[in-house]
Scaffold this motif. Structure first.
Motif, PDB file in Angstrom:
ATOM      1  N   PRO A 227      63.136 -54.018  88.417  1.00 60.84           N
ATOM      2  CA  PRO A 227      62.831 -52.608  88.703  1.00 60.84           C
ATOM      3  C   PRO A 227      62.827 -51.715  87.479  1.00 60.84           C
ATOM      4  CG  PRO A 227      65.147 -52.918  89.354  1.00 60.84           C
ATOM      5  CD  PRO A 227      64.639 -54.283  88.934  1.00 60.84           C
ATOM      6  N   GLY A 228      61.837 -50.837  87.400  1.00 56.45           N
ATOM      7  CA  GLY A 228      62.094 -50.054  86.031  1.00 56.45           C
ATOM      8  C   GLY A 228      61.292 -50.842  85.186  1.00 56.45           C
ATOM      9  N   ALA A 229      59.905 -51.504  85.351  1.00 57.40           N
ATOM     10  CA  ALA A 229      59.547 -52.452  84.593  1.00 57.40           C
ATOM     11  C   ALA A 229      58.845 -51.972  83.396  1.00 57.40           C
ATOM     12  CB  ALA A 229      58.738 -53.623  85.431  1.00 57.40           C
ATOM     13  N   GLY A 230      58.273 -50.596  83.359  1.00 54.49           N
ATOM     14  CA  GLY A 230      57.573 -49.955  82.200  1.00 54.49           C
ATOM     15  C   GLY A 230      56.402 -50.726  82.212  1.00 54.49           C
ATOM     16  N   LEU A 231      56.066 -51.488  80.963  1.00 53.28           N
ATOM     17  CA  LEU A 231      54.749 -51.853  80.931  1.00 53.28           C
ATOM     18  C   LEU A 231      54.804 -53.219  80.885  1.00 53.28           C
ATOM     19  CD1 LEU A 231      53.808 -49.004  79.791  1.00 53.28           C
ATOM     20  CD2 LEU A 231      52.519 -50.205  78.021  1.00 53.28           C
ATOM     21  N   GLY A 232      55.813 -53.878  81.380  1.00 53.49           N
ATOM     22  CA  GLY A 232      55.853 -55.125  82.013  1.00 53.49           C
ATOM     23  C   GLY A 232      56.239 -56.366  80.972  1.00 53.49           C
ATOM     24  N   ARG A 233      56.494 -56.198  80.081  1.00 53.95           N
ATOM     25  CA  ARG A 233      56.727 -57.256  78.840  1.00 53.95           C
ATOM     26  C   ARG A 233      58.060 -58.327  79.304  1.00 53.95           C
ATOM     27  NH1 ARG A 233      54.758 -58.733  73.780  1.00 53.95           N
ATOM     28  NH2 ARG A 233      55.353 -60.898  73.456  1.00 53.95           N
ATOM     29  N   LEU A 234      59.052 -57.435  79.606  1.00 56.76           N
ATOM     30  CA  LEU A 234      60.303 -58.739  80.175  1.00 56.76           C
ATOM     31  C   LEU A 234      59.717 -59.301  81.364  1.00 56.76           C
ATOM     32  CD1 LEU A 234      62.893 -59.673  80.156  1.00 56.76           C
ATOM     33  CD2 LEU A 234      63.881 -57.528  81.378  1.00 56.76           C
ATOM     34  N   ALA A 247      57.606 -57.270  89.444  1.00 53.32           N
ATOM     35  CA  ALA A 247      57.837 -55.803  88.604  1.00 53.32           C
ATOM     36  C   ALA A 247      57.665 -54.752  89.674  1.00 53.32           C
ATOM     37  CB  ALA A 247      56.986 -56.022  87.382  1.00 53.32           C
ATOM     38  N   ASN A 248      58.725 -53.881  89.282  1.00 52.98           N
ATOM     39  CA  ASN A 248      58.681 -52.522  90.072  1.00 52.98           C
ATOM     40  C   ASN A 248      58.728 -51.432  88.995  1.00 52.98           C
ATOM     41  OD1 ASN A 248      60.905 -50.557  91.712  1.00 52.98           O
ATOM     42  ND2 ASN A 248      59.266 -50.668  92.528  1.00 52.98           N
ATOM     43  N   GLU A 249      57.810 -50.561  89.545  1.00 47.83           N
ATOM     44  CA  GLU A 249      57.657 -49.263  88.510  1.00 47.83           C
ATOM     45  C   GLU A 249      57.337 -48.128  89.358  1.00 47.83           C
ATOM     46  OE1 GLU A 249      58.080 -46.680  85.770  1.00 47.83           O
ATOM     47  OE2 GLU A 249      58.577 -48.597  85.141  1.00 47.83           O
ATOM     48  N   LEU A 309      53.490 -63.199  88.642  1.00 53.51           N
ATOM     49  CA  LEU A 309      53.751 -62.080  88.389  1.00 53.51           C
ATOM     50  C   LEU A 309      53.079 -61.176  89.220  1.00 53.51           C
ATOM     51  CD1 LEU A 309      55.204 -59.876  86.792  1.00 53.51           C
ATOM     52  CD2 LEU A 309      53.606 -59.946  84.813  1.00 53.51           C
ATOM     53  N   LYS A 310      53.752 -60.405  89.925  1.00 47.34           N
ATOM     54  CA  LYS A 310      53.426 -59.040  91.060  1.00 47.34           C
ATOM     55  C   LYS A 310      54.107 -57.920  90.339  1.00 47.34           C
ATOM     56  CE  LYS A 310      53.058 -57.955  95.840  1.00 47.34           C
ATOM     57  NZ  LYS A 310      53.403 -58.361  97.144  1.00 47.34           N
ATOM     58  N   LEU A 311      53.240 -56.931  90.222  1.00 45.64           N
ATOM     59  CA  LEU A 311      53.532 -55.394  90.166  1.00 45.64           C
ATOM     60  C   LEU A 311      53.441 -54.716  91.532  1.00 45.64           C
ATOM     61  CD1 LEU A 311      54.406 -52.803  88.461  1.00 45.64           C
ATOM     62  CD2 LEU A 311      51.999 -52.640  87.706  1.00 45.64           C
ATOM     63  N   VAL A 312      54.684 -54.268  91.957  1.00 42.40           N
ATOM     64  CA  VAL A 312      54.657 -53.237  93.176  1.00 42.40           C
ATOM     65  C   VAL A 312      54.996 -51.707  92.440  1.00 42.40           C
ATOM     66  CG1 VAL A 312      55.934 -52.894  95.231  1.00 42.40           C
ATOM     67  CG2 VAL A 312      55.305 -55.320  94.415  1.00 42.40           C
ATOM     68  N   GLU A 313      54.395 -50.877  92.924  1.00 40.59           N
ATOM     69  CA  GLU A 313      54.586 -49.514  92.716  1.00 40.59           C
ATOM     70  C   GLU A 313      55.553 -48.926  93.633  1.00 40.59           C
ATOM     71  OE1 GLU A 313      51.491 -50.643  93.515  1.00 40.59           O
ATOM     72  OE2 GLU A 313      50.009 -49.834  91.979  1.00 40.59           O
ATOM     73  N   GLY A 314      56.092 -47.864  93.171  1.00 40.90           N
ATOM     74  CA  GLY A 314      56.901 -47.046  94.203  1.00 40.90           C
ATOM     75  C   GLY A 314      58.520 -47.088  93.923  1.00 40.90           C
ATOM     76  N   ASP A 315      59.177 -46.295  94.792  1.00 44.88           N
ATOM     77  CA  ASP A 315      60.535 -46.064  94.688  1.00 44.88           C
ATOM     78  C   ASP A 315      61.408 -47.240  94.910  1.00 44.88           C
ATOM     79  OD1 ASP A 315      63.171 -45.133  94.709  1.00 44.88           O
ATOM     80  OD2 ASP A 315      62.906 -43.476  96.118  1.00 44.88           O
ATOM     81  N   PHE A 316      62.165 -47.867  93.978  1.00 41.42           N
ATOM     82  CA  PHE A 316      63.046 -49.060  94.261  1.00 41.42           C
ATOM     83  C   PHE A 316      63.959 -48.852  95.394  1.00 41.42           C
ATOM     84  CE2 PHE A 316      67.310 -50.933  93.056  1.00 41.42           C
ATOM     85  CZ  PHE A 316      66.872 -52.249  93.076  1.00 41.42           C
ATOM     86  N   VAL A 331      68.200 -59.799  90.472  1.00 36.87           N
ATOM     87  CA  VAL A 331      67.802 -58.496  89.960  1.00 36.87           C
ATOM     88  C   VAL A 331      67.996 -58.158  88.489  1.00 36.87           C
ATOM     89  CG1 VAL A 331      67.906 -56.057  90.392  1.00 36.87           C
ATOM     90  CG2 VAL A 331      67.913 -57.657  92.354  1.00 36.87           C
ATOM     91  N   ALA A 332      67.190 -58.157  87.730  1.00 37.93           N
ATOM     92  CA  ALA A 332      67.465 -57.705  86.359  1.00 37.93           C
ATOM     93  C   ALA A 332      66.802 -56.316  86.051  1.00 37.93           C
ATOM     94  CB  ALA A 332      66.472 -58.696  85.506  1.00 37.93           C
ATOM     95  N   THR A 333      68.085 -55.612  85.670  1.00 31.65           N
ATOM     96  CA  THR A 333      67.956 -54.078  85.329  1.00 31.65           C
ATOM     97  C   THR A 333      68.049 -54.008  83.843  1.00 31.65           C
ATOM     98  OG1 THR A 333      70.448 -53.899  85.652  1.00 31.65           O
ATOM     99  CG2 THR A 333      68.820 -53.358  87.781  1.00 31.65           C
ATOM    100  N   LEU A 334      66.954 -53.656  83.163  1.00 30.53           N
ATOM    101  CA  LEU A 334      67.034 -53.530  81.889  1.00 30.53           C
ATOM    102  C   LEU A 334      66.748 -51.739  81.543  1.00 30.53           C
ATOM    103  CD1 LEU A 334      66.874 -54.434  78.822  1.00 30.53           C
ATOM    104  CD2 LEU A 334      64.257 -54.620  78.960  1.00 30.53           C
ATOM    105  N   PHE A 335      67.748 -51.134  80.842  1.00 30.93           N
ATOM    106  CA  PHE A 335      67.614 -49.646  80.697  1.00 30.93           C
ATOM    107  C   PHE A 335      67.049 -48.893  82.052  1.00 30.93           C
ATOM    108  CE2 PHE A 335      67.899 -50.906  76.527  1.00 30.93           C
ATOM    109  CZ  PHE A 335      68.109 -49.653  75.679  1.00 30.93           C
ATOM    110  N   PHE A 336      67.440 -49.156  83.031  1.00 32.15           N
ATOM    111  CA  PHE A 336      67.343 -48.758  84.159  1.00 32.15           C
ATOM    112  C   PHE A 336      68.238 -48.024  85.161  1.00 32.15           C
ATOM    113  CE2 PHE A 336      66.858 -49.635  88.850  1.00 32.15           C
ATOM    114  CZ  PHE A 336      65.725 -48.844  89.175  1.00 32.15           C
ATOM    115  N   ILE A 337      69.493 -48.516  85.293  1.00 32.14           N
ATOM    116  CA  ILE A 337      70.510 -48.013  86.292  1.00 32.14           C
ATOM    117  C   ILE A 337      70.918 -46.531  86.050  1.00 32.14           C
ATOM    118  CG2 ILE A 337      71.260 -49.964  87.058  1.00 32.14           C
ATOM    119  CD1 ILE A 337      73.855 -49.387  85.501  1.00 32.14           C
ATOM    120  N   ASP A 338      70.623 -46.022  84.685  1.00 32.39           N
ATOM    121  CA  ASP A 338      71.101 -44.507  84.628  1.00 32.39           C
ATOM    122  C   ASP A 338      69.664 -43.627  84.836  1.00 32.39           C
ATOM    123  OD1 ASP A 338      69.482 -45.645  82.365  1.00 32.39           O
ATOM    124  OD2 ASP A 338      70.533 -44.573  80.900  1.00 32.39           O
ATOM    125  N   THR A 339      68.581 -44.129  85.335  1.00 31.65           N
ATOM    126  CA  THR A 339      67.557 -43.446  85.554  1.00 31.65           C
ATOM    127  C   THR A 339      67.650 -42.947  87.012  1.00 31.65           C
ATOM    128  OG1 THR A 339      66.155 -45.206  86.588  1.00 31.65           O
ATOM    129  CG2 THR A 339      65.869 -44.747  84.083  1.00 31.65           C
TER     130      THR A 339
END
Length: 445
Positions: A227-234, A247-249, A309-316, A331-339
């Motif tokens: 979640p919070g995948a940004g531009l998807g590099r990770l 990937a969710n954004e 790799l699949k991108l899914v838009e919307g609210d996590f 579930v891998a959260t990178l710079f995400f949970i504080d959003t």
């Protein structure tokens, strides 16, 4: 006594009137028709003027209905639940990139013109400040090439016509957050350039290497949610390691940029250019830093990797439940949970989408955003997560200093490491966090 007046003389015979027929003026051919047409047109103009507000309102409603009906179909099909209004706003923002950036350099020029003539002469003869402003304007025009490429790909992907977008933009003239447009485009540098590698090298290995060690090859079928995948590099790098990645954004600006980036399967590496610093004039060591051009992508997305790799838009919080309950191994959260607007929602959702025995791996700060409902300290986050059924595993020493070295309950399970964010080594400032890393396993349903 006066004598009576004499009688009036008898009336004389009236003279015979001579009737003279005056010749009529010749009338121009069709003059009466022209007059009637002119009067009719004048009446129509008056009526149109009186009814103008009603006509405008009608066509606005008609256009808005067209936008609503066509984009509603988008939300039901290819978009996977993306909010159509936010998508159109993001597209409008991309379309206005050049106009918005021109505000910056025009303001700089206007402020410069307020200087006394002697000071303008000084700056002109020593550093040619006006040419600096012109160079920024030219670089912004080059950036707009990327913004328009993102826009055009988004229109094609979601099946939105230029007319539909123009209709929406005319009705909603102030939509499109330029700061979000600029941040999304700047992430081409952070995620997909060699210039951004120093940031990725500080935060990606903890997640990539840990998961590779925990899940030996082959990893096909090991589902990872980012979640919070940004531009998807990770997400892309995890897929390249063999994982099946979703990937969710939430941000439509990031979604548009990521979809464009992952479509670049036929370009050459480092064949595209972006100037990331044009709207941030502070803390530059030199004008060259302000005008710095960065090439991307450092790697070209591989078609085989993209099948995983699949991108899914919307609210996590709402996008994956209930249909993906217990569906993910990681579930891998990178710079995400504080959003989070509500951090507890995030923690509960992470627990629900994981399989029993699934892994939650986290790295990031606790920089809470706008108006969060709760703001938990790190130890409170860990305590609530433990209550939700997570067991925190020992974290390898190579991933940073022990955050709770003196706390027996959390000792060795959370490690902190300095991580930059939009950190340009050529600038005179450093934006970094002591990002916190942990691995937790779901042990209770």
């Amino acid at each position: 006594m006066s004598s009576p007046l004499p009688p009036p003389p008898p009336p004389s015979a009236a003279p015979t009137e001579m009737l003279v027929q005056l010749p009529q003026q010749p009338q121009p051919h069709g003059s009466s028709t022209s007059t009637r047409i002119s009067l009719l047109l004048a009446c129509l103009v008056v009526v149109a003027a009186l009814q103008y507000p009603m006509l405008v309102s009608y066509f606005q409603r008609l256009s808005q209905a067209t936008v609503s009906s066509s984009t509603a179909a988008i939300a039901d099909s290819s978009s996977g639940g993306i909010d159509r209004g936010k998508l159109l706003a993001a597209l409008a923002g991309m379309s206005r990139y050049r106009a918005k950036t021109s505000v910056t350099w025009k303001k700089k020029r206007a402020e410069y013109n307020k200087l006394p003539a002697s000071q303008k002469l000084l700056l002109g003869s020593t550093i040619n400040y006006v040419s600096k402003i012109s160079a920024v304007a030219n670089a912004a025009a080059m950036n707009d090439v990327t913004a328009q490429a993102v826009l055009e790909h988004g229109l094609r992907y979601y099946g939105i016509s230029p007319f539909e977008l123009q209709s929406y933009a005319k009705i909603h003239r102030n939509v499109g957050d330029h700061s979000q447009v600029a941040q999304a485009l700047k992430h081409f540098v952070r995620d997909w350039s060699t210039v951004g590698r120093h940031e990725r090298d500080a935060i990606f290995p903890q997640i990539l290497e840990t998961l590779v060690d925990m899940f030996p090859a082959p990893r096909s079928g090991v589902r990872v949610l980012v979640p919070g995948a940004g531009l998807g590099r990770l997400s892309y790098d995890l897929a390249a390691a063999g994982f099946d990645v979703v990937a969710n954004e939430f941000s439509p600006y990031m979604v548009l940029a990521q979809r464009y980036m992952l479509s670049l399967k036929s370009v050459k590496p480092n064949s595209l250019t972006f100037h990331p610093n044009l709207e941030w004039w502070s803390h530059h060591r030199s004008t060259e830093s302000l005008l710095r051009a960065v090439q991307f992508p450092d790697i070209v997305p591989d078609a085989q990797v993209l099948t995983r790799l699949k991108l899914v838009e919307g609210d996590f919080v709402t996008r994956f439940l209930p249909h993906e309950h217990g569906a993910f191994d990681v579930v891998a959260t990178l710079f995400f949970i504080d959003t989070a607007r509500n951090l507890v929602d995030y923690l509960e959702t992470i627990a629900k989408v994981l399989k029993p025995g699934g892994v939650w791996i986290n790295l990031g700060p606790l920089l809470y955003g706008t108006a969060p409902l709760v703001e938990l300290s790190l130890d409170e986050v860990l305590t609530v997560a433990a209550k939700l059924g997570f067991e925190f595993l020992p974290a390898d020493e190579k991933w940073g200093e022990d955050t709770f070295a003196t706390d027996e309950g959390w000792r060795g399970k959370v490690r902190g490491k300095l991580a930059g964010y939009s950190w340009d080594p050529n600038m005179l400032t450093r934006n970094a966090y002591l990002a916190q890393f942990w691995v937790a396993r779901k042990v209770a349903p």
